[in-house]
Motif scaffolding. Structure first.
Motif, PDB file in Angstrom:
ATOM      1  N   GLN A 123       3.220  -2.229 -11.909  1.00 14.67           N
ATOM      2  CA  GLN A 123       3.136  -2.176 -13.537  1.00 14.67           C
ATOM      3  C   GLN A 123       2.705  -3.364 -14.226  1.00 14.67           C
ATOM      4  OE1 GLN A 123       7.495  -1.091 -13.939  1.00 14.67           O
ATOM      5  NE2 GLN A 123       6.978   1.158 -14.181  1.00 14.67           N
ATOM      6  N   ALA A 124       2.865  -4.627 -13.501  1.00 12.87           N
ATOM      7  CA  ALA A 124       2.550  -5.799 -13.698  1.00 12.87           C
ATOM      8  C   ALA A 124       1.037  -5.815 -13.379  1.00 12.87           C
ATOM      9  CB  ALA A 124       3.464  -6.998 -13.293  1.00 12.87           C
ATOM     10  N   GLY A 125       0.645  -5.118 -12.454  1.00 19.76           N
ATOM     11  CA  GLY A 125      -1.059  -5.190 -12.282  1.00 19.76           C
ATOM     12  C   GLY A 125      -1.359  -6.032 -10.944  1.00 19.76           C
ATOM     13  N   LEU A 126      -0.219  -6.555 -10.487  1.00 21.34           N
ATOM     14  CA  LEU A 126      -0.163  -7.321  -9.389  1.00 21.34           C
ATOM     15  C   LEU A 126      -0.695  -7.085  -8.056  1.00 21.34           C
ATOM     16  CD1 LEU A 126       2.991  -9.595 -10.428  1.00 21.34           C
ATOM     17  CD2 LEU A 126       0.656 -10.503  -9.941  1.00 21.34           C
ATOM     18  N   ILE A 127      -0.372  -5.593  -7.953  1.00 21.19           N
ATOM     19  CA  ILE A 127      -0.861  -4.748  -6.553  1.00 21.19           C
ATOM     20  C   ILE A 127      -1.144  -3.426  -7.082  1.00 21.19           C
ATOM     21  CG2 ILE A 127       0.930  -6.030  -5.280  1.00 21.19           C
ATOM     22  CD1 ILE A 127       2.531  -3.072  -5.321  1.00 21.19           C
ATOM     23  N   THR A 128      -1.928  -2.851  -6.275  1.00 19.34           N
ATOM     24  CA  THR A 128      -2.611  -1.396  -6.649  1.00 19.34           C
ATOM     25  C   THR A 128      -1.918  -0.687  -5.332  1.00 19.34           C
ATOM     26  OG1 THR A 128      -4.552  -1.845  -5.431  1.00 19.34           O
ATOM     27  CG2 THR A 128      -4.444  -1.678  -7.817  1.00 19.34           C
ATOM     28  N   LYS A 129      -1.600   0.327  -5.299  1.00 16.75           N
ATOM     29  CA  LYS A 129      -1.059   1.533  -4.454  1.00 16.75           C
ATOM     30  C   LYS A 129      -2.362   2.616  -4.376  1.00 16.75           C
ATOM     31  CE  LYS A 129       3.211   2.052  -5.411  1.00 16.75           C
ATOM     32  NZ  LYS A 129       4.817   2.484  -5.272  1.00 16.75           N
ATOM     33  N   SER A 130      -2.473   2.937  -3.073  1.00 15.25           N
ATOM     34  CA  SER A 130      -3.101   4.068  -3.025  1.00 15.25           C
ATOM     35  C   SER A 130      -2.589   4.849  -1.844  1.00 15.25           C
ATOM     36  CB  SER A 130      -4.590   3.725  -2.181  1.00 15.25           C
ATOM     37  OG  SER A 130      -4.614   2.979  -1.054  1.00 15.25           O
ATOM     38  N   ARG A 131      -2.836   5.982  -1.706  1.00 13.24           N
ATOM     39  CA  ARG A 131      -2.535   7.137  -0.830  1.00 13.24           C
ATOM     40  C   ARG A 131      -3.284   7.570   0.315  1.00 13.24           C
ATOM     41  NH1 ARG A 131       1.311  11.962  -3.257  1.00 13.24           N
ATOM     42  NH2 ARG A 131       2.772  10.930  -2.123  1.00 13.24           N
ATOM     43  N   SER A 132      -2.972   7.699   1.422  1.00 10.16           N
ATOM     44  CA  SER A 132      -3.842   8.007   2.504  1.00 10.16           C
ATOM     45  C   SER A 132      -2.936   9.058   3.463  1.00 10.16           C
ATOM     46  CB  SER A 132      -4.367   6.984   3.547  1.00 10.16           C
ATOM     47  OG  SER A 132      -5.063   7.370   4.788  1.00 10.16           O
ATOM     48  N   ALA A 133      -3.047  10.315   3.458  1.00  6.67           N
ATOM     49  CA  ALA A 133      -2.046  11.138   3.994  1.00  6.67           C
ATOM     50  C   ALA A 133      -0.468  10.800   3.494  1.00  6.67           C
ATOM     51  CB  ALA A 133      -2.128  11.298   5.462  1.00  6.67           C
ATOM     52  N   GLN A 134       0.288  10.661   4.429  1.00  5.57           N
ATOM     53  CA  GLN A 134       1.697  10.481   4.059  1.00  5.57           C
ATOM     54  C   GLN A 134       1.882   8.770   3.713  1.00  5.57           C
ATOM     55  OE1 GLN A 134       0.759  11.217   7.213  1.00  5.57           O
ATOM     56  NE2 GLN A 134       2.259  10.320   8.717  1.00  5.57           N
ATOM     57  N   TRP A 135       0.992   7.964   3.914  1.00  3.41           N
ATOM     58  CA  TRP A 135       1.067   6.461   3.931  1.00  3.41           C
ATOM     59  C   TRP A 135       0.645   6.226   2.461  1.00  3.41           C
ATOM     60  CZ3 TRP A 135       4.092   5.129   7.843  1.00  3.41           C
ATOM     61  CH2 TRP A 135       3.649   5.823   8.934  1.00  3.41           C
ATOM     62  N   ARG A 136       1.363   5.026   2.096  1.00  6.20           N
ATOM     63  CA  ARG A 136       1.022   4.428   0.767  1.00  6.20           C
ATOM     64  C   ARG A 136       0.873   2.932   1.156  1.00  6.20           C
ATOM     65  NH1 ARG A 136       2.336   8.464  -2.924  1.00  6.20           N
ATOM     66  NH2 ARG A 136       4.485   9.263  -2.510  1.00  6.20           N
ATOM     67  N   ASN A 137      -0.710   2.726   0.968  1.00 14.89           N
ATOM     68  CA  ASN A 137      -1.175   1.354   1.000  1.00 14.89           C
ATOM     69  C   ASN A 137      -1.168   0.517   0.020  1.00 14.89           C
ATOM     70  OD1 ASN A 137      -2.010   1.643   3.910  1.00 14.89           O
ATOM     71  ND2 ASN A 137      -3.382   3.325   2.953  1.00 14.89           N
ATOM     72  N   CYS A 138      -0.620  -0.697  -0.008  1.00 14.35           N
ATOM     73  CA  CYS A 138      -0.750  -1.624  -1.113  1.00 14.35           C
ATOM     74  C   CYS A 138      -1.488  -2.663  -0.920  1.00 14.35           C
ATOM     75  CB  CYS A 138       0.764  -2.196  -1.038  1.00 14.35           C
ATOM     76  SG  CYS A 138       2.156  -0.891  -1.248  1.00 14.35           S
TER      77      CYS A 138
END
Length: 116
Positions: A53-68
């Motif tokens: 929410q602070a914009g310090l990280i982004t999260k993406s989804r690859s199958a069941q994994w959430r990469n930061c």
């Protein structure tokens, strides 16, 4: 709340700062980020949500994994905000150094005599 306040709020927590330090090494999944901590994966996820929410990280989804991934732009905003204070402190420390250089040497009153 303004953007800089949101960033500082996110950085105020030591767990979130540790998570950011982990992400400096490269992208990681939520599970990988949670591994060295003594808190649950859901708790780490809540910390990551604040960072996102602070914009310090982004999260993406690859199958069941959430990469930061770390996003440096908000940290640059913090650095820009702090620059005048760093300059102020640097000037004060330079003056202190000059003052200490002009002060005559005095024996250290806290050391104990060698012959006891």
């Amino acid at each position: 709340m303004d953007e800089l306040s949101t960033i500082f709020l996110a950085l105020a927590d030591p767990t979130r700062r540790t998570l950011l330090a982990q992400l400096q090494q490269g992208d990681a999944t939520v599970t990988e980020l949670a591994a060295p901590h003594s808190i649950s994966v859901p708790s780490v996820s809540r910390h990551l949500k604040v960072l996102e929410q602070a914009g310090l990280i982004t999260k993406s989804r690859s199958a069941q994994w959430r990469n930061c991934r770390l996003q440096p732009a908000p940290l640059q905003q913090v650095e820009e905000w702090m620059r005048p204070y760093r300059n102020f402190l640097g000037t004060r420390l330079d003056r202190l150094g000059a003052q200490l250089a002009m002060t005559p040497d005095r024996p250290d009153e806290l050391t104990e005599p060698e012959d006891r």
